[in-house]
Design an enzyme around this catalytic site. Structure first.
Site, mmCIF file in Angstrom:
data_model
loop_
_atom_site.group_PDB
_atom_site.id
_atom_site.type_symbol
_atom_site.label_atom_id
_atom_site.label_comp_id
_atom_site.label_asym_id
_atom_site.label_seq_id
_atom_site.Cartn_x
_atom_site.Cartn_y
_atom_site.Cartn_z
ATOM 1 N N ASN A 1 27.181 19.375 -26.345
ATOM 2 C CA ASN A 1 25.996 19.621 -27.164
ATOM 3 C C ASN A 1 26.362 20.698 -28.186
ATOM 4 O O ASN A 1 26.453 21.866 -27.835
ATOM 5 C CB ASN A 1 24.848 20.084 -26.255
ATOM 6 C CG ASN A 1 23.626 20.529 -27.032
ATOM 7 O OD1 ASN A 1 23.514 20.287 -28.238
ATOM 8 N ND2 ASN A 1 22.691 21.188 -26.357
ATOM 9 N N TRP A 2 26.570 20.259 -29.413
ATOM 10 C CA TRP A 2 27.030 21.215 -30.440
ATOM 11 C C TRP A 2 25.890 22.095 -30.965
ATOM 12 O O TRP A 2 26.147 23.024 -31.738
ATOM 13 C CB TRP A 2 27.675 20.460 -31.608
ATOM 14 C CG TRP A 2 28.996 19.823 -31.280
ATOM 15 C CD1 TRP A 2 29.665 19.864 -30.078
ATOM 16 C CD2 TRP A 2 29.828 19.067 -32.172
ATOM 17 N NE1 TRP A 2 30.847 19.177 -30.172
ATOM 18 C CE2 TRP A 2 30.985 18.671 -31.455
ATOM 19 C CE3 TRP A 2 29.715 18.670 -33.506
ATOM 20 C CZ2 TRP A 2 32.008 17.916 -32.029
ATOM 21 C CZ3 TRP A 2 30.734 17.916 -34.071
ATOM 22 C CH2 TRP A 2 31.869 17.551 -33.336
ATOM 23 N N LYS A 3 24.664 21.775 -30.626
ATOM 24 C CA LYS A 3 23.495 22.539 -31.093
ATOM 25 C C LYS A 3 23.519 22.679 -32.626
ATOM 26 O O LYS A 3 24.048 21.809 -33.307
ATOM 27 C CB LYS A 3 23.425 23.898 -30.391
ATOM 28 C CG LYS A 3 23.552 23.773 -28.866
ATOM 29 C CD LYS A 3 23.160 25.009 -28.135
ATOM 30 C CE LYS A 3 23.435 24.827 -26.653
ATOM 31 N NZ LYS A 3 22.902 25.893 -25.844
ATOM 32 N N HIS B 1 15.791 19.012 -24.071
ATOM 33 C CA HIS B 1 16.620 20.201 -23.848
ATOM 34 C C HIS B 1 15.703 21.429 -23.760
ATOM 35 O O HIS B 1 14.689 21.500 -24.459
ATOM 36 C CB HIS B 1 17.625 20.357 -24.996
ATOM 37 C CG HIS B 1 18.661 21.401 -24.713
ATOM 38 N ND1 HIS B 1 18.415 22.747 -24.849
ATOM 39 C CD2 HIS B 1 19.937 21.299 -24.266
ATOM 40 C CE1 HIS B 1 19.506 23.425 -24.512
ATOM 41 N NE2 HIS B 1 20.442 22.568 -24.146
ATOM 42 N N GLU C 1 15.883 24.272 -24.975
ATOM 43 C CA GLU C 1 15.638 24.956 -26.258
ATOM 44 C C GLU C 1 14.566 24.228 -27.053
ATOM 45 O O GLU C 1 13.766 24.849 -27.757
ATOM 46 C CB GLU C 1 16.958 25.069 -27.048
ATOM 47 C CG GLU C 1 17.877 26.102 -26.413
ATOM 48 C CD GLU C 1 19.359 25.851 -26.617
ATOM 49 O OE1 GLU C 1 19.729 25.039 -27.483
ATOM 50 O OE2 GLU C 1 20.159 26.469 -25.884
ATOM 51 N N GLU D 1 19.850 21.415 -16.010
ATOM 52 C CA GLU D 1 20.270 22.616 -16.717
ATOM 53 C C GLU D 1 19.336 23.778 -16.365
ATOM 54 O O GLU D 1 18.275 23.928 -16.994
ATOM 55 C CB GLU D 1 20.234 22.380 -18.228
ATOM 56 C CG GLU D 1 21.128 21.267 -18.699
ATOM 57 C CD GLU D 1 21.565 21.466 -20.137
ATOM 58 O OE1 GLU D 1 22.779 21.479 -20.375
ATOM 59 O OE2 GLU D 1 20.699 21.640 -21.011
ATOM 60 N N GLY E 1 23.922 29.274 -21.881
ATOM 61 C CA GLY E 1 24.400 30.238 -22.878
ATOM 62 C C GLY E 1 24.423 31.673 -22.385
ATOM 63 O O GLY E 1 24.582 32.602 -23.180
ATOM 64 N N SER F 1 26.541 27.051 -18.863
ATOM 65 C CA SER F 1 27.767 27.852 -18.811
ATOM 66 C C SER F 1 28.883 27.187 -18.006
ATOM 67 O O SER F 1 29.614 27.854 -17.285
ATOM 68 C CB SER F 1 27.464 29.258 -18.281
ATOM 69 O OG SER F 1 26.537 29.911 -19.133
ATOM 70 N N GLY G 1 27.565 23.283 -23.675
ATOM 71 C CA GLY G 1 27.168 23.888 -24.942
ATOM 72 C C GLY G 1 28.334 24.639 -25.562
ATOM 73 O O GLY G 1 29.207 24.064 -26.206
ATOM 74 N N GLY G 2 28.377 25.944 -25.347
ATOM 75 C CA GLY G 2 29.365 26.821 -25.985
ATOM 76 C C GLY G 2 30.797 26.319 -25.878
ATOM 77 O O GLY G 2 31.536 26.309 -26.876
HETATM 78 C C1 PEP Z 1 23.404 23.409 -23.172
HETATM 79 O O1 PEP Z 1 22.862 23.930 -24.125
HETATM 80 O O2 PEP Z 1 23.143 22.230 -22.892
HETATM 81 C C2 PEP Z 1 24.359 24.200 -22.393
HETATM 82 C C3 PEP Z 1 24.679 23.811 -21.205
HETATM 83 O O3 PEP Z 1 24.868 25.341 -23.000
HETATM 84 P P1 PEP Z 1 26.017 26.318 -22.429
HETATM 85 O O4 PEP Z 1 27.121 25.443 -21.897
HETATM 86 O O5 PEP Z 1 26.449 27.128 -23.602
HETATM 87 O O6 PEP Z 1 25.393 27.144 -21.348
#
Ligand code: PEP
Length: 259
Positions: free
Chosen positions: A10-12, A103, A105, A175, A181, A221, A242-243
């Protein structure tokens, strides 16, 4: 039943077109030849067709991060006077196979609800776009002991009234909001407990065969250093990243941990 592991990035709201192209150029050789793990990247809407062109002919699939749909007079609407929105039909037309829905967010900043996710999932099914449906509890909910209740409400409402054959091809991403994050990860045992609960709920709603077919990703994470032990759990069928998906080396290491 053995489920093929599925790792999605997920590049956001990250990466210009040039940066997106460079990331795919770095990533694709690192994961070329991996055939027993499904891989997807989910860029912004604006980068979908560009990234789609770059991943064409590789083992990397394409997903979006959201899609808009409403139901009017019992009909799902895929176009019209909804300024700034993009429908599942348009996401599909841009070449995506997947779309992330619900998601945290989007729930936190854009008013996404389980009910709106249910409408969106149905609109995705209408155009053969496969959803990655996100659920997860906040820190407050975990600390007050309501995780199971929160997850149950999310799963029951998001998947309410859906056809079992389509549900079987869908993905759920567990999640925990407190892990996204933040660098905090659920322990493999904590994650497995919720993944098991989600599968049991799906079995109750759609039967064991469907529940056993659904891939349930963990997200929050996930990194090269913790991916293997999370992915070793019986009901963890992949990751939503994500990251770490923004770095070709890290994302490819996570994918290799799923092989
Ligand atoms: C996400 O936003 O779906 C996610 C899992 O982010 P991160 O891996 O950065 O925690």
């Amino acid at each position: 039943m053995s489920r093929i592991k599925f790792i999605a990035g997920n590049w956001k709201e990250n990466l210009t077109l040039a940066e997106a192209k460079a990331l795919i150029a770095d990533l694709s050789p690192l994961v070329a030849g991996i055939s027993n793990v499904e891989i997807a990247v989910c860029p912004t809407f604006l980068a979908l067709t560009t990234v789609g062109g770059k991943v064409a002919g590789t083992n990397i699939q394409l997903g979006a991060q959201n899609a808009h749909a409403v139901e009017v007079d019992g009909k799902l609407v895929q176009s019209g006077a909804y300024t700034g929105e993009v429908s599942p039909a348009m996401v599909k037309d841009a070449g995506a196979q997947w779309v992330i829905l619900g998601h945290s967010e989007r729930r936190q900043y854009f008013g996404e609800t389980d009910e709106s996710v249910n409408v969106k999932i149905r609109a995705c099914y209408e155009v053969a776009l496969k959803p990655i449906v996100c659920v997860g509890e906040t820190l407050e909910e975990r600390e007050s002991g309501t995780t199971a209740k929160v997850i149950e409400k999310q799963v029951r409402t998001c998947f309410k009234g859906l056809p079992a054959d389509k549900v079987a091809e869908s993905v759920v991403a567990y999640e925990p909001v407190w892990a996204i994050g933040t660098g905090k990860t659920a322990t493999p045992e904590m994650a497995q407990e919720v993944h098991g609960l989600i599968r049991a709920l799906l079995a109750e709603m759609f039967g064991p065969e469907t529940a056993n077919a659904v891939r349930i990703q963990y997200g929050g994470s996930m990194k090269p250093g913790n991916a293997k032990e999370l992915l070793a759990q019986p009901d963890i069928d992949g990751g939503l990243i994500g990251g770490a998906a923004l770095k070709a080396a890290d994302f490819s290491e996570i994918i290799k941990a799923a092989v």
